[in-house]
Design a protein around this motif. Structure first.
Motif, PDB file in Angstrom:
ATOM      1  N   ALA A 148       0.867  -1.184   0.000  1.00  0.00           N
ATOM      2  CA  ALA A 148       0.000   0.000   0.000  1.00  0.00           C
ATOM      3  C   ALA A 148       0.897   1.225   0.000  1.00  0.00           C
ATOM      4  O   ALA A 148       1.742   1.382   0.883  1.00  0.00           O
ATOM      5  CB  ALA A 148      -0.929   0.011   1.211  1.00  0.00           C
ATOM      6  N   VAL A 149       0.722   2.063  -0.995  1.00  0.00           N
ATOM      7  CA  VAL A 149       1.459   3.320  -1.103  1.00  0.00           C
ATOM      8  C   VAL A 149       0.469   4.461  -0.896  1.00  0.00           C
ATOM      9  O   VAL A 149      -0.505   4.576  -1.638  1.00  0.00           O
ATOM     10  CB  VAL A 149       2.144   3.450  -2.482  1.00  0.00           C
ATOM     11  CG1 VAL A 149       2.806   4.825  -2.617  1.00  0.00           C
ATOM     12  CG2 VAL A 149       3.163   2.337  -2.688  1.00  0.00           C
ATOM     13  N   HIS A 150       0.717   5.261   0.126  1.00  0.00           N
ATOM     14  CA  HIS A 150      -0.127   6.420   0.426  1.00  0.00           C
ATOM     15  C   HIS A 150       0.669   7.640  -0.011  1.00  0.00           C
ATOM     16  O   HIS A 150       1.723   7.929   0.542  1.00  0.00           O
ATOM     17  CB  HIS A 150      -0.421   6.457   1.937  1.00  0.00           C
ATOM     18  CG  HIS A 150      -1.238   7.626   2.387  1.00  0.00           C
ATOM     19  ND1 HIS A 150      -2.606   7.577   2.490  1.00  0.00           N
ATOM     20  CD2 HIS A 150      -0.885   8.878   2.777  1.00  0.00           C
ATOM     21  CE1 HIS A 150      -3.063   8.741   2.930  1.00  0.00           C
ATOM     22  NE2 HIS A 150      -2.025   9.550   3.108  1.00  0.00           N
ATOM     23  N   GLU A 151       0.178   8.336  -1.038  1.00  0.00           N
ATOM     24  CA  GLU A 151       1.049   9.349  -1.644  1.00  0.00           C
ATOM     25  C   GLU A 151       0.279  10.521  -2.231  1.00  0.00           C
ATOM     26  O   GLU A 151      -0.836  10.385  -2.716  1.00  0.00           O
ATOM     27  CB  GLU A 151       1.878   8.670  -2.753  1.00  0.00           C
ATOM     28  CG  GLU A 151       2.943   9.533  -3.390  1.00  0.00           C
ATOM     29  CD  GLU A 151       3.956  10.057  -2.393  1.00  0.00           C
ATOM     30  OE1 GLU A 151       3.689  11.138  -1.824  1.00  0.00           O
ATOM     31  OE2 GLU A 151       5.006   9.408  -2.192  1.00  0.00           O
ATOM     32  N   ALA A 219     -10.585  10.843   1.158  1.00  0.00           N
ATOM     33  CA  ALA A 219     -11.775  11.690   1.280  1.00  0.00           C
ATOM     34  C   ALA A 219     -11.378  13.140   1.572  1.00  0.00           C
ATOM     35  O   ALA A 219     -10.211  13.452   1.786  1.00  0.00           O
ATOM     36  CB  ALA A 219     -12.679  11.149   2.372  1.00  0.00           C
ATOM     37  N   GLY A 220     -12.374  14.006   1.587  1.00  0.00           N
ATOM     38  CA  GLY A 220     -12.157  15.386   2.009  1.00  0.00           C
ATOM     39  C   GLY A 220     -11.472  16.236   0.961  1.00  0.00           C
ATOM     40  O   GLY A 220     -11.506  15.945  -0.236  1.00  0.00           O
ATOM     41  N   TRP A 221     -10.815  17.311   1.408  1.00  0.00           N
ATOM     42  CA  TRP A 221     -10.228  18.283   0.485  1.00  0.00           C
ATOM     43  C   TRP A 221      -9.101  17.683  -0.351  1.00  0.00           C
ATOM     44  O   TRP A 221      -8.768  18.203  -1.420  1.00  0.00           O
ATOM     45  CB  TRP A 221      -9.733  19.507   1.247  1.00  0.00           C
ATOM     46  CG  TRP A 221      -8.405  19.320   1.949  1.00  0.00           C
ATOM     47  CD1 TRP A 221      -8.205  18.905   3.225  1.00  0.00           C
ATOM     48  CD2 TRP A 221      -7.109  19.569   1.395  1.00  0.00           C
ATOM     49  NE1 TRP A 221      -6.862  18.859   3.509  1.00  0.00           N
ATOM     50  CE2 TRP A 221      -6.165  19.267   2.404  1.00  0.00           C
ATOM     51  CE3 TRP A 221      -6.640  20.009   0.155  1.00  0.00           C
ATOM     52  CZ2 TRP A 221      -4.789  19.390   2.216  1.00  0.00           C
ATOM     53  CZ3 TRP A 221      -5.264  20.125  -0.040  1.00  0.00           C
ATOM     54  CH2 TRP A 221      -4.355  19.831   0.975  1.00  0.00           C
ATOM     55  N   GLY A 224      -8.421  13.593  -5.061  1.00  0.00           N
ATOM     56  CA  GLY A 224      -7.781  13.992  -6.307  1.00  0.00           C
ATOM     57  C   GLY A 224      -6.361  14.481  -6.125  1.00  0.00           C
ATOM     58  O   GLY A 224      -5.666  14.773  -7.105  1.00  0.00           O
ATOM     59  N   ILE A 225      -5.915  14.583  -4.873  1.00  0.00           N
ATOM     60  CA  ILE A 225      -4.559  15.042  -4.565  1.00  0.00           C
ATOM     61  C   ILE A 225      -3.748  13.934  -3.902  1.00  0.00           C
ATOM     62  O   ILE A 225      -2.566  13.735  -4.204  1.00  0.00           O
ATOM     63  CB  ILE A 225      -4.605  16.302  -3.667  1.00  0.00           C
ATOM     64  CG1 ILE A 225      -5.219  17.464  -4.461  1.00  0.00           C
ATOM     65  CG2 ILE A 225      -3.227  16.664  -3.132  1.00  0.00           C
ATOM     66  CD1 ILE A 225      -5.448  18.706  -3.648  1.00  0.00           C
ATOM     67  N   VAL A 226      -4.382  13.177  -3.001  1.00  0.00           N
ATOM     68  CA  VAL A 226      -3.741  12.039  -2.327  1.00  0.00           C
ATOM     69  C   VAL A 226      -4.488  10.764  -2.716  1.00  0.00           C
ATOM     70  O   VAL A 226      -5.720  10.752  -2.755  1.00  0.00           O
ATOM     71  CB  VAL A 226      -3.746  12.213  -0.789  1.00  0.00           C
ATOM     72  CG1 VAL A 226      -3.156  10.989  -0.104  1.00  0.00           C
ATOM     73  CG2 VAL A 226      -2.973  13.463  -0.391  1.00  0.00           C
ATOM     74  N   HIS A 227      -3.747   9.702  -2.994  1.00  0.00           N
ATOM     75  CA  HIS A 227      -4.335   8.408  -3.332  1.00  0.00           C
ATOM     76  C   HIS A 227      -3.658   7.293  -2.543  1.00  0.00           C
ATOM     77  O   HIS A 227      -2.503   7.417  -2.119  1.00  0.00           O
ATOM     78  CB  HIS A 227      -4.171   8.099  -4.822  1.00  0.00           C
ATOM     79  CG  HIS A 227      -4.994   8.963  -5.721  1.00  0.00           C
ATOM     80  ND1 HIS A 227      -4.618  10.241  -6.081  1.00  0.00           N
ATOM     81  CD2 HIS A 227      -6.197   8.741  -6.330  1.00  0.00           C
ATOM     82  CE1 HIS A 227      -5.534  10.768  -6.870  1.00  0.00           C
ATOM     83  NE2 HIS A 227      -6.497   9.881  -7.039  1.00  0.00           N
TER      84      HIS A 227
END
Length: 243
Positions: A148-151, A219-221, A224-227
């Motif tokens: 899992a890559v949180h980026e 989720a949240g702001w 589309g920026i963090v996946h």
């Protein structure tokens, strides 16, 4: 600006380590999103009998998320910044959590262990050779092991790119300047703009030999920026990972 790399980046994180937790706490959903990504690994039996690598653990927020997602797993957490790692190690941890001062490249090239899962939060933008690290990470995972890559990886939409720049110029860089870490937070802004979009990083994972690759938004702001990028090392090895 020129992006920070290797020792220069580690030194910048060393300097920022004393205020890092405070600044990330100002980001709505920061810890919740890390926990969501850790839970997306879907480790069976609360992680019992599993060894998980937290690659680029920082001050331990990602490690804490892994603990909550897999409370019975053994966790090895590593980071290249001695300052960030020191902050992590100063917090209370159970005996099953172990910290090591190493770069992602050092962990990957040593390869003396096999892990059931790897969690990497905010790492791949910051390594000089993401393809090399991905290939090495795959070699560290047992067959069927999960990644899992949180980026920060933008969707590719012009609107999300503009939102990221607005937030950085209006909030992140000014606040980072107050703490004396303007260079690091300018690096954060530019590194996200220069890094793979979500579709491109998904393709990069596939090219590195991972299977079942998919991207899930947070989720949240930061949508589309963090996946969260999820993948595995080859076919599922046992029925327990088919859940």
């Amino acid at each position: 600006m020129t992006l920070l790399r290797d020792h220069d980046l580690a030194r910048a994180f060393d300097h920022a380590s004393h205020t890092y937790d405070l600044l990330t706490a100002l980001n709505p959903g920061y810890r919740t999103d890390l926990l969501r990504s850790a839970r997306r690994l879907r480790l069976p039996r609360a992680g019992a009998g599993l060894h998980v690598l937290d690659l680029g653990c920082g001050t331990g927020a990602s490690t804490r998320a892994l603990m909550r997602a897999a409370p019975r797993a053994r966790i090895t957490a590593v980071d290249a910044s001695s300052g960030m790692l020191g902050r992590a190690m100063a917090k209370p941890w159970p005996a099953r959590v172990h910290f090591e001062h190493r770069t992602a490249e050092e962990v990957a090239t040593n390869g003396e262990r096999t892990y059931d899962a790897v969690f990497a939060a905010y790492l791949f933008r910051n390594v000089s050779d993401p393809d090399g690290v991905l290939t090495a990470v795959r070699s560290l995972l047992r067959p069927g092991g999960r990644l899992a890559v949180h980026e920060y990886s933008l969707s590719g939409s012009a609107a999300h790119r503009a939102l990221w720049t607005t937030v950085c110029q209006g909030v992140i860089i000014p606040v980072g300047t107050l703490s004396g870490d303007r260079t690091l937070y300018q690096h954060l802004w530019r590194s996200v703009l220069d890094f793979d979009t979500a579709p491109a990083f998904t393709a990069r994972l596939t090219a590195a030999g991972f299977t079942g690759v998919r991207a899930a938004p947070v989720a949240g702001w930061q949508t589309g920026i963090v996946h969260t990028f999820l993948a595995r090392n080859g076919a599922l090895a046992t029925a327990e990972y088919a859940r």
